[in-house]
Structures are given as structure tokens and as C-alpha cells.
Scaffold this motif. Structure first.
Motif, PDB file in Angstrom:
ATOM      1  N   ASP A 190       0.804  -1.216   0.000  1.00 46.16           N
ATOM      2  CA  ASP A 190       0.000   0.000   0.000  1.00 46.16           C
ATOM      3  C   ASP A 190       0.836   1.265   0.000  1.00 46.16           C
ATOM      4  N   ARG A 191       2.082   1.196   0.417  1.00 46.35           N
ATOM      5  CA  ARG A 191       2.918   2.382   0.604  1.00 46.35           C
ATOM      6  C   ARG A 191       4.078   2.373  -0.387  1.00 46.35           C
ATOM      7  N   ILE A 192       4.248   3.476  -1.082  1.00 46.31           N
ATOM      8  CA  ILE A 192       5.349   3.634  -2.032  1.00 46.31           C
ATOM      9  C   ILE A 192       6.174   4.849  -1.612  1.00 46.31           C
ATOM     10  N   GLU A 193       7.493   4.703  -1.603  1.00 42.18           N
ATOM     11  CA  GLU A 193       8.384   5.806  -1.252  1.00 42.18           C
ATOM     12  C   GLU A 193       9.401   6.025  -2.365  1.00 42.18           C
ATOM     13  N   VAL A 194       9.525   7.261  -2.803  1.00 36.52           N
ATOM     14  CA  VAL A 194      10.513   7.656  -3.802  1.00 36.52           C
ATOM     15  C   VAL A 194      11.099   8.989  -3.364  1.00 36.52           C
TER      16      VAL A 194
ATOM     17  N   VAL B 139       6.009  10.078  -0.509  1.00 41.89           N
ATOM     18  CA  VAL B 139       5.361   8.888   0.042  1.00 41.89           C
ATOM     19  C   VAL B 139       3.911   8.875  -0.436  1.00 41.89           C
ATOM     20  N   ILE B 140       3.491   7.747  -0.991  1.00 37.99           N
ATOM     21  CA  ILE B 140       2.119   7.597  -1.481  1.00 37.99           C
ATOM     22  C   ILE B 140       1.470   6.422  -0.775  1.00 37.99           C
ATOM     23  N   ASN B 141       0.323   6.677  -0.128  1.00 41.32           N
ATOM     24  CA  ASN B 141      -0.512   5.614   0.430  1.00 41.32           C
ATOM     25  C   ASN B 141      -1.634   5.350  -0.568  1.00 41.32           C
ATOM     26  N   LYS B 142      -1.617   4.172  -1.177  1.00 38.99           N
ATOM     27  CA  LYS B 142      -2.533   3.917  -2.285  1.00 38.99           C
ATOM     28  C   LYS B 142      -3.983   3.755  -1.852  1.00 38.99           C
TER      29      LYS B 142
ATOM     30  N   ASP C  79      -5.823   4.831   0.700  1.00 44.09           N
ATOM     31  CA  ASP C  79      -6.579   6.038   1.070  1.00 44.09           C
ATOM     32  C   ASP C  79      -6.188   7.246   0.232  1.00 44.09           C
ATOM     33  N   ARG C  80      -5.372   7.008  -0.813  1.00 48.36           N
ATOM     34  CA  ARG C  80      -5.034   8.023  -1.819  1.00 48.36           C
ATOM     35  C   ARG C  80      -4.501   9.301  -1.160  1.00 48.36           C
ATOM     36  N   ARG C  81      -3.497   9.129  -0.310  1.00 47.74           N
ATOM     37  CA  ARG C  81      -2.859  10.267   0.352  1.00 47.74           C
ATOM     38  C   ARG C  81      -1.421  10.389  -0.128  1.00 47.74           C
ATOM     39  N   VAL C  82      -0.964  11.637  -0.234  1.00 46.79           N
ATOM     40  CA  VAL C  82       0.371  11.927  -0.728  1.00 46.79           C
ATOM     41  C   VAL C  82       1.113  12.783   0.297  1.00 46.79           C
ATOM     42  N   PHE C  83       2.377  12.404   0.572  1.00 48.57           N
ATOM     43  CA  PHE C  83       3.207  13.160   1.508  1.00 48.57           C
ATOM     44  C   PHE C  83       4.521  13.528   0.831  1.00 48.57           C
ATOM     45  N   TRP C  84       5.000  14.732   1.121  1.00 48.65           N
ATOM     46  CA  TRP C  84       6.292  15.171   0.612  1.00 48.65           C
ATOM     47  C   TRP C  84       7.089  15.751   1.783  1.00 48.65           C
ATOM     48  N   ASP C  85       8.254  15.152   2.027  1.00 42.39           N
ATOM     49  CA  ASP C  85       9.092  15.547   3.165  1.00 42.39           C
ATOM     50  C   ASP C  85       8.306  15.553   4.470  1.00 42.39           C
TER      51      ASP C  85
ATOM     52  N   ILE D 147       4.236  20.650  -5.229  1.00 43.10           N
ATOM     53  CA  ILE D 147       5.251  19.872  -4.515  1.00 43.10           C
ATOM     54  C   ILE D 147       6.632  20.365  -4.945  1.00 43.10           C
ATOM     55  N   LYS D 148       7.146  21.322  -4.225  1.00 47.73           N
ATOM     56  CA  LYS D 148       8.423  21.932  -4.573  1.00 47.73           C
ATOM     57  C   LYS D 148       9.542  20.890  -4.518  1.00 47.73           C
ATOM     58  N   ASP D 149      10.415  20.968  -5.505  1.00 48.69           N
ATOM     59  CA  ASP D 149      11.625  20.119  -5.579  1.00 48.69           C
ATOM     60  C   ASP D 149      11.337  18.646  -5.864  1.00 48.69           C
ATOM     61  N   ILE D 150      10.095  18.296  -6.222  1.00 49.55           N
ATOM     62  CA  ILE D 150       9.833  16.916  -6.592  1.00 49.55           C
ATOM     63  C   ILE D 150      10.663  16.578  -7.830  1.00 49.55           C
TER      64      ILE D 150
END
Length: 228
Positions: A132-136, A140-143, A145-151, A208-211
Motif C-alpha cells: 500500500d505504501r510507495i516511497e521515492v 510517500v504515497i498511500n494507495k 486512502d489516496r494520500r500523498v506526503f512530501w518531506d 510539490i516543490k523540488d519533486i
């Protein structure tokens, strides 16, 4: 789910017919006769879908679609007496997901409503936690619940922004052409130009700055993982 659909149409007869068919299908319906009233509803009780006439008093349907699309990827069906190809292209490029020419069959409209809801329905929460969780990099993407995190900070993203980010994150360092991104994110029934891809990437970079979302010149885009 009891979806809420807003109809912006200044013809009382069409208002009544469309509203009756939508309610028969079990939808909650709000009917307005101007785009300005639609914007008021968007601020107070945003619907799950818009059905918008183009020829409206005051702000027209094109401008309304553009305004809504700048804030959200909520499904929009455009209905219009204009059946020229250029009108359809303009409506879809300004944010419409579908275009229906008047006069139209209410049953056809209902079929298109159901098709759009099927496409935009949130994914079921049935994936395992490991998948469910992808990190690049800092993304960070939680598939489920469709949530996106940056730093470490959650980012507010629209449906298509999430779908594009997920596609890139699941295929890190792979370059996608604009044509493939249109197919994978918008679907094979999308009718418009690949400028929609550039606009969506621009919005993501602004949010999303600096992505590490790189342009592959003359081709498309990719998400770079510098640790790979």
C-alpha cells in the motif's frame, strides 16, 4: 454511495427532465440556472459531479469548467446545442470529461454519468500494508486512502494528480511519453490534446516543490530516484 450531482441549466424543461432521471437513479441532485450559483454551491457543498450547459446567462459553461478544473478533478459533463468539433475540443480541453450535444437522450446521459463515476470511484481498501505504501526520495504515497506526503507533510492533490504521481512512483526512472500518460491517466476515451499532460505536470511541480519530476525533452516525463 449516494452521490451528489449538480446540474447547471437555464432551460426549466431540461432541468426537470434531467433532475427526474437522476433522482430515479438514486442520486442527490442540486439544480441551478447560472454558473454563478454553481460557484456558490462549490464553496458551500461541493458535488461529486457537474452537468453543465455551455450557453448560460452571465458566466458561460466554458469559464465555469475552467474555474472548477483549476481547483479539482471532479467529473464534469458538458451539454450544449453546439455540435461543432471545435466546440467539443474547447470544452474538453477546458476541463470537461464528457460532451453531450442537445437534444440528447436522458438515458444516454445516465449511462455517461455511471461510466464517469465508475472511472473516478476511489480504490477499494483491500491491498496489504506492504503493497500500500510507495516511497521515492521524499515522496510517500498511500494507495488505499489516496494520500500523498512530501518531506513528511501531506499534500492536497486532485484525482488526476494522484493518478499521475502513482503511475510515476510505480515506474520510477521510466520515461513516459505524453501520449502514454494521456492513455494511462485520462483513459482511452479522452478527446483532447496532450497539453493536458503539461498542465498537470506544471500543477504538480507548483504544489510539490523540488519533486524530482523531470522533463524528457521532445518525449515526455519521468520521476527520478537518485538512489536507484
Amino acid at each position: 454511495m449516494n452521490y451528489h450531482i449538480a446540474v447547471i441549466e437555464d432551460d426549466p424543461n431540461i432541468q426537470n427532465i434531467v433532475s427526474a432521471f437522476l433522482k430515479k437513479e438514486g442520486y442527490q441532485v442540486s439544480v441551478m440556472d447560472s454558473a454563478e450559483k454553481g460557484l456558490g454551491l462549490w464553496k458551500s457543498n461541493p458535488p461529486d459531479m457537474w452537468i453543465v450547459d455551455i450557453m448560460l446567462p452571465g458566466m458561460d459553461g466554458y469559464e465555469f469548467c475552467k474555474t472548477i478544473r483549476n481547483e479539482s478533478d471532479v467529473p464534469i459533463i458538458i451539454v450544449s446545442a453546439k455540435d461543432e468539433e471545435i466546440d467539443k475540443i474547447l470544452g474538453l480541453e477546458l476541463g470537461g470529461d464528457d460532451y453531450l450535444t442537445k437534444p440528447f437522450s436522458p438515458r444516454e446521459l445516465m449511462a455517461r454519468v455511471k461510466r464517469l463515476f465508475k472511472r473516478y470511484r476511489p480504490v477499494e481498501k483491500n491491498q496489504s500494508e506492504d503493497n500500500d505504501r510507495i516511497e521515492v526520495e521524499g515522496l510517500v504515497i498511500n494507495k488505499s486512502d489516496r494520500r500523498v506526503f512530501w518531506d513528511g507533510e501531506e499534500q492536497e492533490v486532485t484525482t488526476k494528480e494522484f493518478d499521475m504521481l502513482l503511475l510515476f512512483a510505480e515506474n520510477v526512472n521510466r520515461a513516459f511519453s505524453r501520449e502514454e500518460l494521456l492513455l494511462r491517466v485520462w483513459g482511452d476515451d479522452y478527446f483532447g490534446s496532450d497539453r493536458a499532460v503539461d498542465d498537470l505536470v506544471k500543477r504538480l511541480r507548483k504544489k510539490i516543490k523540488d519533486i524530482p519530476l523531470e522533463t524528457v525533452w521532445g518525449f515526455g516525463y519521468r520521476l527520478r530516484d537518485n538512489e536507484d
